[in-house]
Design a protein around this motif. Structure first.
Motif, PDB file in Angstrom:
ATOM      1  N   LEU A  27      62.481  43.007  22.346  1.00 46.44           N
ATOM      2  CA  LEU A  27      63.496  42.922  21.285  1.00 46.44           C
ATOM      3  C   LEU A  27      63.815  44.293  20.685  1.00 46.44           C
ATOM      4  CD1 LEU A  27      62.418  39.690  19.380  1.00 46.44           C
ATOM      5  CD2 LEU A  27      64.501  40.029  20.710  1.00 46.44           C
ATOM      6  N   CYS A  28      62.783  45.087  20.456  1.00 49.75           N
ATOM      7  CA  CYS A  28      63.008  46.435  19.911  1.00 49.75           C
ATOM      8  C   CYS A  28      63.742  47.314  20.908  1.00 49.75           C
ATOM      9  CB  CYS A  28      61.675  47.071  19.522  1.00 49.75           C
ATOM     10  SG  CYS A  28      60.962  46.358  18.040  1.00 49.75           S
ATOM     11  N   TRP A  29      63.385  47.233  22.179  1.00 47.39           N
ATOM     12  CA  TRP A  29      64.045  48.043  23.193  1.00 47.39           C
ATOM     13  C   TRP A  29      65.523  47.675  23.297  1.00 47.39           C
ATOM     14  CZ3 TRP A  29      65.578  46.732  28.423  1.00 47.39           C
ATOM     15  CH2 TRP A  29      65.968  47.838  29.170  1.00 47.39           C
ATOM     16  N   ILE A  30      65.807  46.388  23.285  1.00 47.99           N
ATOM     17  CA  ILE A  30      67.196  45.940  23.364  1.00 47.99           C
ATOM     18  C   ILE A  30      67.966  46.353  22.117  1.00 47.99           C
ATOM     19  CG2 ILE A  30      68.667  43.878  23.340  1.00 47.99           C
ATOM     20  CD1 ILE A  30      66.626  42.585  25.239  1.00 47.99           C
ATOM     21  N   ALA A  31      67.347  46.248  20.969  1.00 53.30           N
ATOM     22  CA  ALA A  31      68.049  46.546  19.722  1.00 53.30           C
ATOM     23  C   ALA A  31      68.237  48.034  19.474  1.00 53.30           C
ATOM     24  CB  ALA A  31      67.289  45.926  18.549  1.00 53.30           C
ATOM     25  N   PHE A  32      67.273  48.856  19.854  1.00 52.93           N
ATOM     26  CA  PHE A  32      67.319  50.273  19.498  1.00 52.93           C
ATOM     27  C   PHE A  32      67.750  51.180  20.640  1.00 52.93           C
ATOM     28  CE2 PHE A  32      63.720  48.904  16.563  1.00 52.93           C
ATOM     29  CZ  PHE A  32      64.591  48.612  15.532  1.00 52.93           C
ATOM     30  N   SER A  33      67.231  50.988  21.818  1.00 54.87           N
ATOM     31  CA  SER A  33      67.438  51.938  22.900  1.00 54.87           C
ATOM     32  C   SER A  33      68.652  51.645  23.767  1.00 54.87           C
ATOM     33  CB  SER A  33      66.199  51.985  23.789  1.00 54.87           C
ATOM     34  OG  SER A  33      65.081  52.338  23.040  1.00 54.87           O
ATOM     35  N   VAL A  34      68.810  50.409  24.154  1.00 54.61           N
ATOM     36  CA  VAL A  34      69.861  50.064  25.105  1.00 54.61           C
ATOM     37  C   VAL A  34      71.262  50.428  24.602  1.00 54.61           C
ATOM     38  CG1 VAL A  34      70.953  48.145  26.331  1.00 54.61           C
ATOM     39  CG2 VAL A  34      68.484  48.340  26.294  1.00 54.61           C
ATOM     40  N   PRO A  35      71.633  50.146  23.360  1.00 54.98           N
ATOM     41  CA  PRO A  35      72.987  50.516  22.925  1.00 54.98           C
ATOM     42  C   PRO A  35      73.251  52.017  22.964  1.00 54.98           C
ATOM     43  CG  PRO A  35      72.041  48.933  21.400  1.00 54.98           C
ATOM     44  CD  PRO A  35      70.956  49.345  22.338  1.00 54.98           C
ATOM     45  N   VAL A  36      72.267  52.802  22.592  1.00 55.74           N
ATOM     46  CA  VAL A  36      72.448  54.263  22.588  1.00 55.74           C
ATOM     47  C   VAL A  36      72.591  54.789  24.017  1.00 55.74           C
ATOM     48  CG1 VAL A  36      71.351  56.447  21.993  1.00 55.74           C
ATOM     49  CG2 VAL A  36      71.219  54.523  20.419  1.00 55.74           C
ATOM     50  N   ILE A  37      71.738  54.331  24.908  1.00 59.87           N
ATOM     51  CA  ILE A  37      71.785  54.800  26.295  1.00 59.87           C
ATOM     52  C   ILE A  37      73.086  54.356  26.959  1.00 59.87           C
ATOM     53  CG2 ILE A  37      70.680  54.563  28.553  1.00 59.87           C
ATOM     54  CD1 ILE A  37      68.002  54.366  26.974  1.00 59.87           C
ATOM     55  N   LEU A  38      73.488  53.124  26.733  1.00 58.01           N
ATOM     56  CA  LEU A  38      74.761  52.657  27.305  1.00 58.01           C
ATOM     57  C   LEU A  38      75.947  53.424  26.732  1.00 58.01           C
ATOM     58  CD1 LEU A  38      74.298  48.789  27.514  1.00 58.01           C
ATOM     59  CD2 LEU A  38      74.294  50.441  29.377  1.00 58.01           C
ATOM     60  N   SER A  87      70.018  59.597  35.073  1.00 54.73           N
ATOM     61  CA  SER A  87      69.492  60.017  33.770  1.00 54.73           C
ATOM     62  C   SER A  87      69.407  58.841  32.810  1.00 54.73           C
ATOM     63  CB  SER A  87      70.382  61.097  33.166  1.00 54.73           C
ATOM     64  OG  SER A  87      70.390  62.232  33.970  1.00 54.73           O
ATOM     65  N   ALA A  88      70.399  57.972  32.830  1.00 53.66           N
ATOM     66  CA  ALA A  88      70.381  56.795  31.959  1.00 53.66           C
ATOM     67  C   ALA A  88      69.222  55.872  32.318  1.00 53.66           C
ATOM     68  CB  ALA A  88      71.704  56.047  32.056  1.00 53.66           C
ATOM     69  N   ALA A  89      68.976  55.692  33.602  1.00 50.19           N
ATOM     70  CA  ALA A  89      67.856  54.848  34.027  1.00 50.19           C
ATOM     71  C   ALA A  89      66.521  55.467  33.626  1.00 50.19           C
ATOM     72  CB  ALA A  89      67.910  54.630  35.536  1.00 50.19           C
ATOM     73  N   LEU A  90      66.410  56.794  33.750  1.00 56.19           N
ATOM     74  CA  LEU A  90      65.179  57.474  33.366  1.00 56.19           C
ATOM     75  C   LEU A  90      64.926  57.345  31.862  1.00 56.19           C
ATOM     76  CD1 LEU A  90      62.861  59.211  34.447  1.00 56.19           C
ATOM     77  CD2 LEU A  90      64.261  61.219  33.982  1.00 56.19           C
ATOM     78  N   LEU A  91      65.973  57.532  31.067  1.00 60.62           N
ATOM     79  CA  LEU A  91      65.825  57.365  29.616  1.00 60.62           C
ATOM     80  C   LEU A  91      65.479  55.933  29.241  1.00 60.62           C
ATOM     81  CD1 LEU A  91      68.646  59.476  27.950  1.00 60.62           C
ATOM     82  CD2 LEU A  91      66.194  59.672  27.615  1.00 60.62           C
ATOM     83  N   ALA A  92      66.120  54.978  29.902  1.00 60.98           N
ATOM     84  CA  ALA A  92      65.850  53.567  29.611  1.00 60.98           C
ATOM     85  C   ALA A  92      64.404  53.208  29.915  1.00 60.98           C
ATOM     86  CB  ALA A  92      66.798  52.670  30.401  1.00 60.98           C
ATOM     87  N   THR A  93      63.865  53.726  31.013  1.00 59.03           N
ATOM     88  CA  THR A  93      62.471  53.410  31.327  1.00 59.03           C
ATOM     89  C   THR A  93      61.522  54.112  30.368  1.00 59.03           C
ATOM     90  OG1 THR A  93      62.374  55.179  32.980  1.00 59.03           O
ATOM     91  CG2 THR A  93      62.884  52.949  33.762  1.00 59.03           C
ATOM     92  N   ARG A  94      61.841  55.343  29.974  1.00 60.86           N
ATOM     93  CA  ARG A  94      60.976  56.040  29.008  1.00 60.86           C
ATOM     94  C   ARG A  94      60.912  55.294  27.690  1.00 60.86           C
ATOM     95  NH1 ARG A  94      62.916  62.225  29.807  1.00 60.86           N
ATOM     96  NH2 ARG A  94      61.684  62.673  31.642  1.00 60.86           N
ATOM     97  N   TRP A  95      62.074  54.911  27.166  1.00 56.09           N
ATOM     98  CA  TRP A  95      62.085  54.232  25.877  1.00 56.09           C
ATOM     99  C   TRP A  95      61.571  52.804  25.986  1.00 56.09           C
ATOM    100  CZ3 TRP A  95      61.769  56.723  21.681  1.00 56.09           C
ATOM    101  CH2 TRP A  95      62.309  58.004  21.593  1.00 56.09           C
ATOM    102  N   GLY A  96      61.823  52.155  27.119  1.00 61.77           N
ATOM    103  CA  GLY A  96      61.285  50.817  27.324  1.00 61.77           C
ATOM    104  C   GLY A  96      59.767  50.823  27.365  1.00 61.77           C
TER     105      GLY A  96
END
Length: 135
Positions: free
Chosen positions: A85-96, A108-117
């Motif tokens: 829930l936190c990853w979806i709420a905080f990280s995904v919108p910014v990376i997208l 780069s987007a996939a790398l950032l998404a995995t780091r923050w996830g």
């Protein structure tokens, strides 16, 4: 349970996720030397940001009372639920948003998404385990 305990647990979890990604990335670069690039390096400022995010997730977990509304489940289910829930709420919108604006490549987007996830999941699992073992 004290707030400071969750914040320390979360911040250490954020640093652990950075360490895990560094080890995995080094292993990938050793196996595939062509995978080396400048964007895979994690600067110290980003490691500090992951640590602060982990502390913030610890605070948020404490404020939510450890997702007390989710009853009769194991601690890891509670931790995974909170982390996702936190990853979806905080990280995904910014990376997208960055990827859609053309400022990030897909890699780069996939790398950032995995780091923050990873940071969100490890911090949430650590806080859920701490909450379970403190009661």
């Amino acid at each position: 349970m004290e707030l400071s305990y969750f914040m320390v647990t979360g911040s250490l979890s954020g640093l652990l996720s950075v360490l895990m990604h560094s080890v995995i990335r080094s292993a990938v670069e050793t196996i595939y030397p062509a995978a080396r690039d400048a964007e895979s390096r994690l600067p110290l400022s980003e490691a500090l940001l992951h640590m602060l995010c982990g502390a913030g997730l610890g605070l948020l977990f404490w404020l939510s009372w450890g997702l007390a509304a989710i009853v009769t489940v194991a601690w890891w289910v509670r931790g995974l639920s909170f982390g996702i829930l936190c990853w979806i709420a905080f990280s995904v919108p910014v990376i997208l948003g960055f990827a859609r604006a053309g400022e990030l490549s897909l890699r780069s987007a996939a790398l950032l998404a995995t780091r923050w996830g990873t940071t969100c999941l490890i911090a949430a699992l650590a806080c859920a385990w701490s909450w379970e073992n403190s009661l």
